[in-house]
Scaffold this motif. Structure first.
Motif, PDB file in Angstrom:
ATOM      1  N   GLY A 296     -54.121  22.633  59.290  1.00 45.46           N
ATOM      2  CA  GLY A 296     -54.261  21.060  59.289  1.00 45.46           C
ATOM      3  C   GLY A 296     -53.744  20.409  58.137  1.00 45.46           C
ATOM      4  O   GLY A 296     -52.927  21.012  57.318  1.00 45.46           O
TER       5      GLY A 296
ATOM      6  N   ILE B 184     -52.655  16.988  68.707  1.00 47.02           N
ATOM      7  CA  ILE B 184     -53.054  16.539  67.243  1.00 47.02           C
ATOM      8  C   ILE B 184     -53.946  15.426  67.177  1.00 47.02           C
ATOM      9  O   ILE B 184     -53.755  14.577  67.767  1.00 47.02           O
ATOM     10  CB  ILE B 184     -51.705  16.482  66.558  1.00 47.02           C
ATOM     11  CG1 ILE B 184     -52.022  16.285  65.046  1.00 47.02           C
ATOM     12  CG2 ILE B 184     -50.783  15.035  66.988  1.00 47.02           C
ATOM     13  CD1 ILE B 184     -50.805  16.187  64.294  1.00 47.02           C
TER      14      ILE B 184
ATOM     15  N   LYS C  41     -54.128  20.555  66.305  1.00 42.62           N
ATOM     16  CA  LYS C  41     -53.999  20.291  64.859  1.00 42.62           C
ATOM     17  C   LYS C  41     -54.787  18.912  64.501  1.00 42.62           C
ATOM     18  O   LYS C  41     -55.179  18.097  65.324  1.00 42.62           O
ATOM     19  CB  LYS C  41     -52.618  19.819  64.352  1.00 42.62           C
ATOM     20  CG  LYS C  41     -51.650  20.799  64.507  1.00 42.62           C
ATOM     21  CD  LYS C  41     -51.722  22.185  63.716  1.00 42.62           C
ATOM     22  CE  LYS C  41     -50.690  23.440  63.690  1.00 42.62           C
ATOM     23  NZ  LYS C  41     -51.181  24.402  63.302  1.00 42.62           N
ATOM     24  N   VAL C  42     -55.610  19.052  63.449  1.00 44.32           N
ATOM     25  CA  VAL C  42     -56.186  18.232  62.888  1.00 44.32           C
ATOM     26  C   VAL C  42     -55.917  17.488  61.540  1.00 44.32           C
ATOM     27  O   VAL C  42     -55.614  18.439  60.713  1.00 44.32           O
ATOM     28  CB  VAL C  42     -57.786  18.676  62.410  1.00 44.32           C
ATOM     29  CG1 VAL C  42     -58.828  17.810  61.949  1.00 44.32           C
ATOM     30  CG2 VAL C  42     -58.492  18.794  63.868  1.00 44.32           C
TER      31      VAL C  42
ATOM     32  N   LEU D 100     -64.405  19.376  66.915  1.00 41.02           N
ATOM     33  CA  LEU D 100     -63.343  19.424  66.009  1.00 41.02           C
ATOM     34  C   LEU D 100     -63.211  20.973  65.812  1.00 41.02           C
ATOM     35  O   LEU D 100     -61.926  21.439  65.832  1.00 41.02           O
ATOM     36  CB  LEU D 100     -63.408  18.613  64.800  1.00 41.02           C
ATOM     37  CG  LEU D 100     -63.272  17.377  65.014  1.00 41.02           C
ATOM     38  CD1 LEU D 100     -63.834  16.741  63.747  1.00 41.02           C
ATOM     39  CD2 LEU D 100     -62.112  16.731  65.378  1.00 41.02           C
ATOM     40  N   MET D 101     -64.011  21.665  65.538  1.00 38.39           N
ATOM     41  CA  MET D 101     -63.686  23.310  65.273  1.00 38.39           C
ATOM     42  C   MET D 101     -63.279  23.770  66.588  1.00 38.39           C
ATOM     43  O   MET D 101     -62.215  24.643  66.700  1.00 38.39           O
ATOM     44  CB  MET D 101     -64.956  23.661  64.841  1.00 38.39           C
ATOM     45  CG  MET D 101     -65.331  23.304  63.544  1.00 38.39           C
ATOM     46  SD  MET D 101     -64.406  23.361  62.032  1.00 38.39           S
ATOM     47  CE  MET D 101     -63.870  25.194  62.151  1.00 38.39           C
TER      48      MET D 101
ATOM     49  N   TYR E  68     -56.852  26.618  59.995  1.00 40.39           N
ATOM     50  CA  TYR E  68     -56.249  26.150  61.295  1.00 40.39           C
ATOM     51  C   TYR E  68     -54.781  25.512  61.196  1.00 40.39           C
ATOM     52  O   TYR E  68     -54.784  24.854  62.121  1.00 40.39           O
ATOM     53  CB  TYR E  68     -57.163  25.562  61.994  1.00 40.39           C
ATOM     54  CG  TYR E  68     -58.502  26.269  62.358  1.00 40.39           C
ATOM     55  CD1 TYR E  68     -58.490  27.483  63.554  1.00 40.39           C
ATOM     56  CD2 TYR E  68     -59.633  26.390  61.586  1.00 40.39           C
ATOM     57  CE1 TYR E  68     -59.346  28.078  63.938  1.00 40.39           C
ATOM     58  CE2 TYR E  68     -60.743  27.187  62.197  1.00 40.39           C
ATOM     59  CZ  TYR E  68     -60.567  27.961  63.234  1.00 40.39           C
ATOM     60  OH  TYR E  68     -61.574  28.856  63.708  1.00 40.39           O
TER      61      TYR E  68
ATOM     62  N   GLN F 215     -59.470  22.862  67.250  1.00 41.47           N
ATOM     63  CA  GLN F 215     -58.733  23.732  66.527  1.00 41.47           C
ATOM     64  C   GLN F 215     -58.627  25.167  66.844  1.00 41.47           C
ATOM     65  O   GLN F 215     -57.285  25.613  66.732  1.00 41.47           O
ATOM     66  CB  GLN F 215     -59.357  23.584  64.858  1.00 41.47           C
ATOM     67  CG  GLN F 215     -59.028  22.388  64.296  1.00 41.47           C
ATOM     68  CD  GLN F 215     -59.566  22.438  62.837  1.00 41.47           C
ATOM     69  OE1 GLN F 215     -58.558  22.342  61.864  1.00 41.47           O
ATOM     70  NE2 GLN F 215     -60.854  22.598  62.529  1.00 41.47           N
ATOM     71  N   LYS F 216     -59.657  25.704  67.377  1.00 37.57           N
ATOM     72  CA  LYS F 216     -59.293  27.125  67.766  1.00 37.57           C
ATOM     73  C   LYS F 216     -58.359  27.276  69.189  1.00 37.57           C
ATOM     74  O   LYS F 216     -57.967  28.009  69.594  1.00 37.57           O
ATOM     75  CB  LYS F 216     -60.732  27.473  68.479  1.00 37.57           C
ATOM     76  CG  LYS F 216     -61.694  28.035  67.145  1.00 37.57           C
ATOM     77  CD  LYS F 216     -63.201  28.163  67.489  1.00 37.57           C
ATOM     78  CE  LYS F 216     -64.052  28.442  66.251  1.00 37.57           C
ATOM     79  NZ  LYS F 216     -65.321  28.590  66.780  1.00 37.57           N
TER      80      LYS F 216
ATOM     81  N   LEU G 263     -59.473  23.445  57.610  1.00 35.44           N
ATOM     82  CA  LEU G 263     -58.072  23.017  57.801  1.00 35.44           C
ATOM     83  C   LEU G 263     -57.184  23.853  57.420  1.00 35.44           C
ATOM     84  O   LEU G 263     -55.853  23.985  57.721  1.00 35.44           O
ATOM     85  CB  LEU G 263     -57.764  21.652  57.232  1.00 35.44           C
ATOM     86  CG  LEU G 263     -58.656  20.304  57.911  1.00 35.44           C
ATOM     87  CD1 LEU G 263     -58.002  19.111  57.460  1.00 35.44           C
ATOM     88  CD2 LEU G 263     -58.915  20.595  59.282  1.00 35.44           C
TER      89      LEU G 263
END
Length: 268
Positions: free
Chosen positions: A64, A5, A38-39, A29-30, A62, A33-34, A59
């Motif tokens: 978030g 995270i 977690k963001v 960041l993308m 994904y 997430q893939k 978010l």
């Protein structure tokens, strides 16, 4: 370390000096997430002020989270559900308005799309409204208006030197009820007692069944101190406060030089 995270402040951290996410930072960041990481966007901004960045980073798709009001809420982006919330008690809110009037300082709080201002015109209030895509409104009776909703936080607005004097007086007066800290030279933030980004991340990680060692946190200001100290890896931006750099585990490049991307490439 397999971090699960990533939490980050927005202004001065995720966004550059033009208040945008640079392509390089967005790309990493993308990709994170893939991969299932977690963001979390943790900010002093209200929900409305985070929405565009939340949408840009997808978010909701994904899974978030956002922590608006300096951690006063935890919001699950996929459902919009508020997992945690703490506001300023009604009697304390009235006391804060009285203190603002005594010191002839402007005071703002948030209700829906409006920034509620004690004084009609204030260039600092205009800055806050613009950042959060809100409209400044001066209620006819401020005290009565704030009785109609739960106040998430206040910001007292004044020039830097006067604000220091105000903070020195009101911090001990409110210490049993509120946290008082500056997020900018002209912004004195007043939040519910015990609320900070680290506190809310503790609750979020507990909800997710994660440990603090699973977390990377990024920040640049003093209101980011708690989450950098709580995280398994606390990262300060090169443009961050000196006190925060000393407390961080790592100092990355500045927000204008893709500091988040630089650190994530190193540690993920």
């Amino acid at each position: 370390m397999n971090y699960k995270i990533i939490a980050m402040d927005l202004d001065g951290t995720l966004t550059n000096s033009d208040k945008i996410i640079t392509p390089k930072t967005k790309e990493i960041l993308m990709e994170a997430q893939k991969q299932g990481i977690k963001v979390v966007l943790a900010s002093g901004r209200p929900n409305r002020g985070i929405y565009k960045l939340e949408k840009e980073l997808e978010l909701k798709k994904y899974g978030g989270y956002i922590l608006p009001y300096n951690g006063g809420q935890i919001v699950e982006c996929a459902t919009g559900k508020i997992l945690y919330s703490k506001t300023i008690p009604a009697d304390v809110a009235q006391r804060i308005v009285a203190l603002a009037r005594i010191f002839y300082a402007n005071l703002v709080t948030y209700k829906e799309e409006n920034l509620l201002c004690l004084e009609k015109y204030d260039m600092y209030a205009d800055i806050e409204a613009k950042i959060n895509d809100m409209t400044t409104v001066q209620p006819d009776n401020y005290e009565d208006t704030i009785k109609t909703f739960d106040v998430p936080k206040f910001i007292m607005l004044e020039d830097e030197h006067h604000l220091v004097r105000i903070q020195n007086y009101i911090k001990p007066v409110l210490e049993d009820y509120c946290e008082c800290f500056t997020s900018a030279p002209y912004f004195l933030e007043i939040t519910p007692k015990g609320i900070d980004k680290g506190h809310s991340l503790f609750h979020l990680l507990k909800h997710l069944g994660m440990e603090h060692s699973d977390l990377i946190a990024f920040g640049d200001g003093m209101n980011d101190m708690s989450m950098l100290q709580f995280a398994g890896l606390g990262v300060c931006m090169e443009n961050g406060r000196d006190e925060l750099k000393k407390a961080a585990d790592y100092v990355t490049l500045s927000n204008d030089n893709d500091g988040i991307a630089h650190a994530l490439k190193k540690f993920l």
